[in-house]
Write an enzyme that holds these catalytic residues in place. Structure first.
Site, mmCIF file in Angstrom:
data_model
loop_
_atom_site.group_PDB
_atom_site.id
_atom_site.type_symbol
_atom_site.label_atom_id
_atom_site.label_comp_id
_atom_site.label_asym_id
_atom_site.label_seq_id
_atom_site.Cartn_x
_atom_site.Cartn_y
_atom_site.Cartn_z
ATOM 1 N N ASP A 9 42.843 36.934 32.875
ATOM 2 C CA ASP A 9 41.697 37.538 33.571
ATOM 3 C C ASP A 9 42.133 38.177 34.889
ATOM 4 O O ASP A 9 41.349 38.268 35.829
ATOM 5 C CB ASP A 9 40.612 36.488 33.827
ATOM 6 C CG ASP A 9 41.116 35.306 34.655
ATOM 7 O OD1 ASP A 9 42.353 35.166 34.777
ATOM 8 O OD2 ASP A 9 40.299 34.527 35.168
ATOM 9 N N ASP B 193 40.981 38.733 40.338
ATOM 10 C CA ASP B 193 40.963 37.598 39.407
ATOM 11 C C ASP B 193 39.510 37.161 39.236
ATOM 12 O O ASP B 193 38.750 37.098 40.211
ATOM 13 C CB ASP B 193 41.811 36.452 39.960
ATOM 14 C CG ASP B 193 41.924 35.316 38.972
ATOM 15 O OD1 ASP B 193 42.842 35.376 38.134
ATOM 16 O OD2 ASP B 193 41.108 34.380 39.030
ATOM 17 N N LEU B 194 39.097 36.872 37.992
ATOM 18 C CA LEU B 194 37.713 36.512 37.699
ATOM 19 C C LEU B 194 37.486 35.037 37.982
ATOM 20 O O LEU B 194 38.183 34.163 37.422
ATOM 21 C CB LEU B 194 37.379 36.834 36.244
ATOM 22 C CG LEU B 194 37.562 38.298 35.831
ATOM 23 C CD1 LEU B 194 37.175 38.486 34.375
ATOM 24 C CD2 LEU B 194 36.745 39.216 36.726
#
Length: 648
Positions: A533, A490-491
């Site tokens: 994301d 996950d960003l």
């Protein structure tokens, strides 16, 4: 006086008898010719109706192929980058056998991409472009025949409006050779027969007469329908407004398209056999009336009835044979072979078939007749025997699709329709391999993320289940290694970046992240975008815990590099959760552990990776008896400072 009276009375009686017989013979001959004429006209209409229906079906299939190709091109225009038409043609997604050439334009009418080098580069002045630009309909449009200004070739334009966010984005077009619409039929019809495809707008897309192909003639479809209705009611031909020839005509609506299939035969040529038969009948009636009187008249009537019956039987046989030979499908007429004691079905014999059916089995029609169908196709006994029995018992048709395994047919997808007969069945078989391939190509498109080109969530879950099954079968592997690892990514801070610079910038970052992921992992690893994301990596034969940790560190280093947005370097580091597959663990449990480990990495400060602990029921961890510790983190501030200095 009495003798004279008796003489004249007898003469009158004879004359009256002769007149009565001749009158009866004349009336019978007239009625017979009327019936024969009606039967001949009915046969003409039956023949042209069948040809028109076949032409309508073939025309619909041609434009269905073209419509699917334009729909695929319209769909893939949303990809970034969008594949070229040449790429789609090479992949077999669009059908260049019918749609040639194909092209796309921008909103101004300039041709952006085409399957041929020599093609008009500007179509804004063409009616089909103006139509799509001014109307919001997304259905395919079939225009009148259009001549390419560059090559001079005449084509039927099949176009579709393209939109982006509900706004006009240009058109996708395919050009169909008008000759292809009528050439399969015009070569085999009687002299003077007109075979044509007419639009609802009254313009012919293709018209063939004696091998000569034209297009663009104008005629009112309503007038044709009126002439046909009048001709069927009066059994008299109508006069063509195109060339003034008396013709019998049929017109069939092409399903799903504003077109009609038109077939018209020259009345003089079509009725020539009837005229010959009429001349013979009149001569015979005259001879019978002069020499045989009542007995001859009765014999003539019986003979004429027999001839009519034979002619009808011959026409019926010819119609049946024409239907078989003209069919695009393989057709078998099969008789049941039953056990003499129990009456159970034991075999099927080929009573009749068309050449297409025989060719599909690698033989000729003559050699196939009266042979065992089960010997020719062994799979029939195992797969379709019960279906044949059920159809013959219930008198209800049945159909099925399957992939053939018989010699010579391996790999072909076939559609079978079984129709009951007296004591047997008609088996109608169609090759649907191309349609299945088109469906598979579209299904593959549905397993790709439209933004990044990575596997989407659906494809990811399918591939993870496949990897788990392979992991469960893995026997020989080195101690301390794992056959399967799942990484969830996950960003960090992506939402803030997306809100600050806009969704377009966010999309660029997601595509760059996808590129970096694929460049960092092995070619055998599966990279997927789960949504937003969130990304995932499926790593089979991942090695030791140290190998997996090294992979996570490479991912941290690669994804933590800055992105240049609007001249500003911004960093969105990843948080990674790592789960190693455990024995007897399904995909949902493995995904849950990887997701939980990713959130542990976020809670621990982000820009790092965390290991998912095994459950209490799990065997020792493949990397050893101890659970690996959390992974190293990335100094985000230092990375951001470096990025700022590089941007400056």
């Amino acid at each position: 006086m009495r003798r004279w009276l008796r003489f004249h009375t007898a003469q009158a009686t004879v004359l009256a008898g002769v007149a009565l017989v001749l009158g009866g013979l004349a009336l019978a001959t007239r009625q017979g010719l009327h019936d024969a004429y009606g039967a001949e006209v009915d046969a003409i209409f039956l023949s042209i109706d069948r040809t028109a229906q076949q032409l309508a079906t073939r025309t619909a299939e041609v434009f269905d192929q073209v419509s699917r190709s334009t729909l695929v091109v319209d769909h893939v225009q949303s990809y970034t980058p969008a594949p070229t038409l040449a790429t789609l043609a090479l992949a077999g997604v669009i059908d260049r056998g019918v749609a040639d050439p194909m092209f796309t334009t921008d909103v101004a009418g300039f041709v952006l991409d085409t399957t041929v080098a020599s093609h008009t580069q500007y179509v804004a002045d063409e009616d089909f472009f103006k139509l799509h630009r001014t109307t919001s309909g997304r259905d395919v449009h079939i225009g009148p025949v259009w001549t390419d200004a560059v090559t001079g070739t005449a084509r039927v334009p099949v176009t579709r409006r393209m939109e982006v966010k509900g706004r006009f984005h240009g058109i996708v077009g395919a050009m169909v050779d008008p000759v292809r619409l009528t050439v399969p039929y015009g070569r085999h019809e009687a002299s003077g027969t007109v075979i044509g495809v007419l639009g609802d707008d009254g313009v012919y897309r293709s018209r063939a007469t004696d091998g000569h192909f034209t297009f663009g003639e104008r005629i009112d479809p309503a007038r044709i329908a009126h002439l046909i209705d009048t001709a069927r009611r009066t059994r008299e031909p109508g006069r063509s407004s195109v060339d003034g020839v008396l013709r019998f005509a049929a017109m069939v609506k092409v399903e799903r398209y504003p077109l009609h299939a038109v077939v018209a035969v020259n009345a003089d040529d079509a009725l020539l056999p009837y005229r010959h038969a009429r001349a013979r009948a009149l001569r015979w009636a005259l001879g019978a009336g002069l020499f045989v009187l009542l007995a001859g008249a009765m014999s003539l009537r019986l003979a004429r009835s027999l001839d009519d019956s034979r002619a009808r039987a011959s026409r019926a046989e010819a119609s049946f044979r024409a239907a078989l030979d003209g069919s695009l499908d393989a057709v078998f007429i099969l008789d049941a072979v039953r056990h003499p004691g129990t009456g159970a079905l034991v075999d099927l014999h080929v009573r009749d078939c068309n050449d297409r059916a025989a060719a599909g089995l690698g033989t000729t029609r003559t050699k196939l007749l009266n042979t065992s169908f089960c010997d020719r196709l062994p799979s029939v006994r195992n797969r379709y025997f019960k279906a044949f029995e059920c159809v013959m018992a219930t008198r209800q048709p049945a159909d099925d699709e399957y992939q053939a395994t018989d010699p010579g047919l391996e790999g072909l997808w076939l559609h079978h329709q079984i129709v009951p007969l007296d004591d047997g069945v008609a088996l109608i078989s169609r090759d649907i391999t191309r349609r299945k391939a088109d469906e598979a190509a579209l299904a593959e498109l549905g397993r790709r993320d439209s933004l990044t080109g990575l596997a989407n969530r659906r494809a990811f879950e399918e591939k993870l289940d496949e990897a788990i099954r392979r992991s469960a079968r893995a026997q020989d592997r080195a101690p301390g290694t794992t056959p399967l690892a799942l990484l969830y990514l996950d960003l960090d801070g992506f939402k803030s970046m997306n809100d600050s610079f806009g969704h377009a910038a966010g999309d660029l970052v997601l595509r760059e992240v996808a590129h970096r992921l694929q460049a960092t992992v092995r070619a055998s690893d599966v990279v997927a975008r789960l949504g937003g994301d969130e990304f995932a990596v499926i790593a089979e034969n991942a090695g030791t815990a140290d190998d997996i940790g090294a992979l996570c560190e490479r991912l941290l280093a690669s994804l933590s590099k800055p992105h240049l947005l609007a001249g500003e370097a911004r960093v969105s580091t990843p948080s990674i959760g790592v789960a190693l597959h455990l024995a007897r663990e399904d995909g949902a449990e493995l995904r849950h552990r990887a997701d939980a480990a990713m959130y542990r990495a976020k809670q621990a400060g982000k820009a790092r990776f965390a290991w998912a602990p095994p459950t209490s029921l799990s065997p020792p961890h493949p990397a050893g008896n101890a659970l690996p510790g959390d992974g190293t983190s990335i100094d985000v501030a230092a990375t951001s400072d470096d990025a700022d200095r590089r941007a400056a």
